[in-house]
Write an enzyme that holds these catalytic residues in place. Sequence first.
Site, short mmCIF file in Angstrom:
data_model
loop_
_atom_site.label_atom_id
_atom_site.label_comp_id
_atom_site.label_asym_id
_atom_site.label_seq_id
_atom_site.Cartn_x
_atom_site.Cartn_y
_atom_site.Cartn_z
N LYS A 1 0.85 -1.19 0.00
CA LYS A 1 0.00 0.00 0.00
C LYS A 1 0.89 1.24 0.00
O LYS A 1 1.91 1.27 0.70
CB LYS A 1 -0.89 -0.04 1.25
CG LYS A 1 -1.94 1.05 1.36
CD LYS A 1 -2.76 0.82 2.63
CE LYS A 1 -3.95 1.75 2.74
NZ LYS A 1 -4.77 1.46 3.94
N SER B 1 -9.58 0.92 3.01
CA SER B 1 -8.80 1.78 2.16
C SER B 1 -7.68 1.06 1.41
O SER B 1 -7.12 1.62 0.46
CB SER B 1 -8.18 2.92 2.97
OG SER B 1 -7.28 2.41 3.95
N SER C 1 -9.62 -1.47 7.15
CA SER C 1 -9.09 -1.15 5.82
C SER C 1 -8.28 -2.26 5.16
O SER C 1 -7.99 -2.18 3.97
CB SER C 1 -8.24 0.11 5.88
OG SER C 1 -9.06 1.25 5.98
#
Lengths: 72, 454
Positions: B92, B167, B191
């Site tokens: 990420k 996310s 997330s």
Amino acid sequence: MLKPRLETLKSINAEFLGGRWADDDLQQLIRPAFGVVSSLASVLADLRGIVAKDLGDVAPHARAAAPNFDDD
Amino acid sequence: MSHPTPERQRPTSTMTELRSIRTTVAAFEDGSRSAVDIAHESIAAAERSNPSLRSFITVTAEHALTQARQADARRTTGCILGPLDGVPYAAKDMFETSGIRTTCGSRLLQTNVPETTAVAIRKLDAAGACLIGKTNLHEFAYGATGENGWAGTVVNPHDETRLAGGSSSGSAAAVAAGIVPFALGTDTGGSVRVPAALCGITGYKPSFGLISLDGVFPYCWSLDHAGVLTTCVEDLTTVARHIAMIPPALPPKGLRVGLVQGWEHKCEASVRGAFLAAKSHLLRSGATFAVAHLPDQAEARTVSLTIQLAETLTYHGPNLARARDHFGADMRSGMVLAQFISAESYIQCKRMLETYRRAFVNTMKAFDVLLTPACPITAPKIGTVEVRVAGQTMPIGNALTLFTSFFNLVGAPALVLPVSLQSRGLPVAVQLVGAPGSDAELFEIALMLERMLG
């Protein structure tokens, strides 16, 4: 439920926050729902109940991180 | 440790078959492919799919190929570093990478190239894993849908008209699409687990602090957790043991499972079906069930929101004056809301964290694990703003994290794993949650359940 008024928010922004926020940012706060979660009015209403709780001698953030091996 | 890897539903619209770490290593060992071959395949898959999936912000082709060549050289000389040597992965774009752009999914950081590398990535470097790219996300990890006005919205590999969830949207989509066997994410309210559930893969959030956040951009210091996304539980354990200190454990005998009253009735039918299927398997294996009592979840959500927004305003606020327009709409709306939350409220919410933690630790004395649905809904259509859950209309971000965010407040380890249903529809998943610090035991229980669901 508390209902924030745009005029109040604008005054606070101008008098206490140095005009940090644009009017369109502030306008979101008076809508019943905005952004990804919730409205300011509902958050403030919920927080009134939370702040009124007597939590005794509980201190904030007493939780510590678990041990790890991150200092290589 | 060796367990059969269950078959998963294949993404129907995009990409190849799922890659596991085991199948990747098997290709190295039987000589059919080198680490460079695998890295080329992953890079090509990332670049081919990105115009539609939007799972990557930066593909680090040269970096990955350099690492892959080194892995192949080690294999030639018999100096293999371990099960991740030569295995491609993605991270990420909240994890700092020295010399590689790190944007946090924000136009604000579109040219940011850090000088340091996050600890978790350094550990994967040391294990020989090959970083093929930095994945897309909801800007600064604030949001559960994966929508991003600057970097593009990550779509679900199972149905490109639907959201991947967030996310850690790009990490989940990249694993689900078979681009990489594993990816790193972060989880502040769900997330890692939410996009894993919506994309039909496994996702793990450890006990608070177990995986280092050193070198990860903060969203909310009090609730952030680093996490891992893979195609199976075995791979979760493999990666987690390389980046965190997780001792061996045995699966508990006479498994005691806690169920949160009412949660199964707040789900779509297919999600409820998955939950009941998992419960049924555990029951047949001899597990016992009882109700686990959690605090008022609506209040807990306000506690979570208050802490998240206050801390993110504190961190990002200084950039408002110089670059307000570089923040996306969600970040601006969150930060302006935080501006009108009092210090007293924030501190009281931090005290609530401690009361929740104490109560949860006490609750978990009666259980080895909690079993819950992962998300109340399957992947929503792109652009969905509100959904109806159990007769109640709520913002989509609220709905997606309905069953995940509380476990960040108490710092408990939690993972989601997909449940294959006969209907072969969109992915559905269940969540397992352990007591804080019981990550090793949680993995053993998850391996057992995964085999049952096989």
